[in-house]
Design an enzyme around this catalytic site. Structure first.
Site, PDB file in Angstrom:
ATOM      1  N   ASP A  25     -50.995  40.311 -17.953  1.00 26.99           N
ATOM      2  CA  ASP A  25     -50.761  39.878 -19.332  1.00 26.99           C
ATOM      3  C   ASP A  25     -51.549  40.756 -20.298  1.00 26.99           C
ATOM      4  O   ASP A  25     -52.747  40.981 -20.084  1.00 26.99           O
ATOM      5  CB  ASP A  25     -51.263  38.431 -19.535  1.00 26.99           C
ATOM      6  CG  ASP A  25     -50.245  37.408 -19.052  1.00 26.99           C
ATOM      7  OD1 ASP A  25     -49.190  37.800 -18.541  1.00 26.99           O
ATOM      8  OD2 ASP A  25     -50.536  36.203 -19.195  1.00 26.99           O
ATOM      9  N   LYS A  82     -42.150  37.155 -22.523  1.00 22.72           N
ATOM     10  CA  LYS A  82     -41.783  35.758 -22.282  1.00 22.72           C
ATOM     11  C   LYS A  82     -40.878  35.221 -23.377  1.00 22.72           C
ATOM     12  O   LYS A  82     -41.113  35.467 -24.559  1.00 22.72           O
ATOM     13  CB  LYS A  82     -43.047  34.886 -22.241  1.00 22.72           C
ATOM     14  CG  LYS A  82     -43.919  35.089 -21.010  1.00 22.72           C
ATOM     15  CD  LYS A  82     -45.096  34.129 -21.058  1.00 22.72           C
ATOM     16  CE  LYS A  82     -46.208  34.499 -20.084  1.00 22.72           C
ATOM     17  NZ  LYS A  82     -45.838  34.306 -18.683  1.00 22.72           N
ATOM     18  N   GLY A 154     -53.524  29.658 -17.398  1.00 18.41           N
ATOM     19  CA  GLY A 154     -54.622  29.599 -18.355  1.00 18.41           C
ATOM     20  C   GLY A 154     -55.782  28.732 -17.911  1.00 18.41           C
ATOM     21  O   GLY A 154     -56.641  28.382 -18.710  1.00 18.41           O
ATOM     22  N   GLY A 236     -52.830  36.490 -15.599  1.00 18.66           N
ATOM     23  CA  GLY A 236     -52.684  36.211 -17.021  1.00 18.66           C
ATOM     24  C   GLY A 236     -54.001  36.351 -17.728  1.00 18.66           C
ATOM     25  O   GLY A 236     -54.474  37.452 -18.022  1.00 18.66           O
ATOM     26  N   SER A 237     -54.648  35.228 -17.933  1.00 11.76           N
ATOM     27  CA  SER A 237     -55.883  35.215 -18.707  1.00 11.76           C
ATOM     28  C   SER A 237     -57.029  35.876 -17.948  1.00 11.76           C
ATOM     29  O   SER A 237     -57.993  36.340 -18.559  1.00 11.76           O
ATOM     30  CB  SER A 237     -56.241  33.763 -19.031  1.00 11.76           C
ATOM     31  OG  SER A 237     -55.079  33.037 -19.332  1.00 11.76           O
TER      32      SER A 237
END
EC number: 4.3.3.6
Lengths: 295, 194
Positions: A25, A82, A154, A236-237
């Site tokens: 991400d 997304k 997340g 992601g995060s």
């Protein structure tokens, strides 16, 4: 045969080329370049990483096209983005911009609580999240060319991704040894399209690749998911919320390739600084659980 | 028994392994440079060339693969593999293995929405074969000693130089084994010549 674009082979094939890799991400060109330099196989362009989406609250939508464009221009690796579940227009806009893969994602606030996008109608391929084989097969039935676990985005907590990966794998194994006359009832019980289950039974595996996503925060997490049968990982995060993103990103890439080399993973995990803090899933209110979005 | 390795740093490796085994060849996933000593030919698969290139460098594959090639052992690169074998990447970035006299345009056919499949005529194969191009590179120009095997839209998409074979497309994504057979023939004739 004349030239064909957007075929099943071409769309699923694109995901096959990503296998064994890490998709990261990113929220701007600078992060995209860091990800590419670390050896990411693709980047996911978005406005906020999932942990910030959690913190910000409100409605999470497709990223500002300026961010997507900035990332498209910054790197030579594939760029994903997304769209909200069921948001046909966000998906068409991303397709028109030349995004290489669309994630119809529960990380964003759903635009439709009943219907997902009919992904077979698009030239661009889609990846979708799944928690079990029923969900996986429904998404394949709609035309998804790639799957990923939903996990719990997340949170920096791997537990849900592990649950979803194990569940899909176990259900695939069950289908492959099932007798033919039991398959229709299994389709009914799973809520899965019969034809997709039949394909899985005949091939002995899912017809598309299945990555791990939703909570991967360390090199060991990535290696764990590979050992559980993931074809690759989304982070992601985890990367840009860590202390040293460059090092973190590169370590996760290496741990994904050499996922059974424990000495190496130990070495990679040393001096990484602290990973993102993480959330205990049981402390989340049910309405905060992104994995419940979609069906 | 012929053994062919598939470089396993990232990408579509299992597809190659299954096709090799289907043709009765021993196949091996190559994750460490020392495994090159166990194989007679090497496939560098499709994947992301930047990602594979970085891992090749980080895990010291460059010299061992160059040495493998200098012994005349065959190497087959598909898509990312073609990019990695090239001596020139259009000046845009540094080359990786620097082995083949070809100048390559990465993602030359465009982004994923431009990815396509087609039946392709290939020199040495008597019927057109299905060819899948995914964010595919093409070869802009070749050295004198490179044999062009196929073109599409006037762009070179398959070529051979001595023991090196490359394709912009992915034979491993179709059921057609003709192109892979070309490579197996190269490996077997090298073994027989020894």
């Amino acid at each position: 045969m004349s030239k064909l674009v957007g075929t099943e082979t071409v769309k699923r094939g694109m995901a096959q080329m990503q296998k064994g890799g890490v998709i990261m991400d990113v929220v701007n060109a600078e992060q995209a370049r860091i990800a590419e330099a670390a050896g990411a196989v693709a980047v996911m362009a978005l406005e906020r990483v999932p942990s910030d989406i959690r913190a910000a609250g409100g409605v999470a939508r497709m990223a500002d096209p300026r961010i997507v464009e900035e990332v498209l221009n910054a790197v030579s690796i594939p760029v994903m983005a997304k769209a909200r579940i069921g948001h046909i227009v966000e998906a068409r806009v991303l397709e028109a911009m030349g995004v290489d893969y669309i994630d119809e994602s529960e990380v964003l606030t759903p635009a439709d609580e009943e219907f997902h996008i009919l992904k077979s109608e698009y030239t661009v391929p889609f990846v979708c999240g799944c928690r079990d084989l029923g969900e996986a097969a429904r998404r394949i039935g709609e035309g998804a060319s790639m799957l990923r676990t939903k996990g719990e985005p997340g949170t920096g907590n791997i537990v849900e991704a592990v649950r979803h990966m194990r569940k899909v794998q176990a259900q695939v194994r069950k289908v492959t040894v099932m007798s033919d006359d039991e398959l229709m009832t299994e389709a009914k019980n799973l809520g899965a399209p019969y034809e997709v289950l039949k394909q899985i039974k005949e091939a002995g595996k899912l017809p598309v690749v299945n990555f791990a996503a939703g909570g991967i925060a360390t090199p060991a997490d990535a290696a764990l998911m590979m050992q559980l049968g993931a074809d690759g990982v989304f982070v992601g995060s985890g990367i840009f919320k860590s202390e040293n993103p460059e090092k973190f990103a590169s370590s996760i890439v290496q741990a994904t390739t050499y996922y059974t080399d424990y000495e190496l993973i130990g070495k990679l995990s040393k001096e990484l600084g602290s990973p993102m803090k993480g959330i205990d899933i049981s402390k989340l209110n049910p309405q905060e659980r992104m994995q419940e979005r979609g069906w | 028994m012929t053994t062919i390795g598939v470089l396993d740093l990232q990408g579509a490796t299992i597809e190659h392994i299954q096709q090799l085994e289907g043709l009765g060849v021993d196949a091996l996933l190559v994750k460490k440079p020392e495994q090159l000593q166990q194989i007679d030919g090497l496939i560098i698969p499709g994947g992301e060339s930047t990602a594979i290139g970085k891992m090749m460098k980080r895990y010291d594959f460059i010299e061992p693969i160059q040495q493998f090639a200098s012994l005349g052992k065959p190497i087959f690169g598909t898509c990312a593999g073609l990019v990695l074998l090239a001596k020139d990447l259009g000046g845009a970035e540094d080359s990786h293995l620097n082995l083949m006299d070809i100048s390559v345009q990465r993602n030359g056919f465009g982004r994923q929405r431009d990815s396509f499949e087609i039946d392709l005529s290939i020199k040495g194969i008597d019927q057109p074969v299905p060819a899948v191009f995914i964010r595919a590179p093409y070869i802009e120009s070749v050295g004198n000693n490179v044999d062009v095997l196929a073109t599409h839209d006037d762009k070179i998409v398959a070529a051979k130089q001595n023991n090196l074979l490359v394709s912009s497309f992915h034979p491993e994504l179709t059921d057609d084994r003709h192109f892979l057979q070309l490579f197996i023939n190269m490996v077997e004739s090298k073994l027989q010549s020894q």
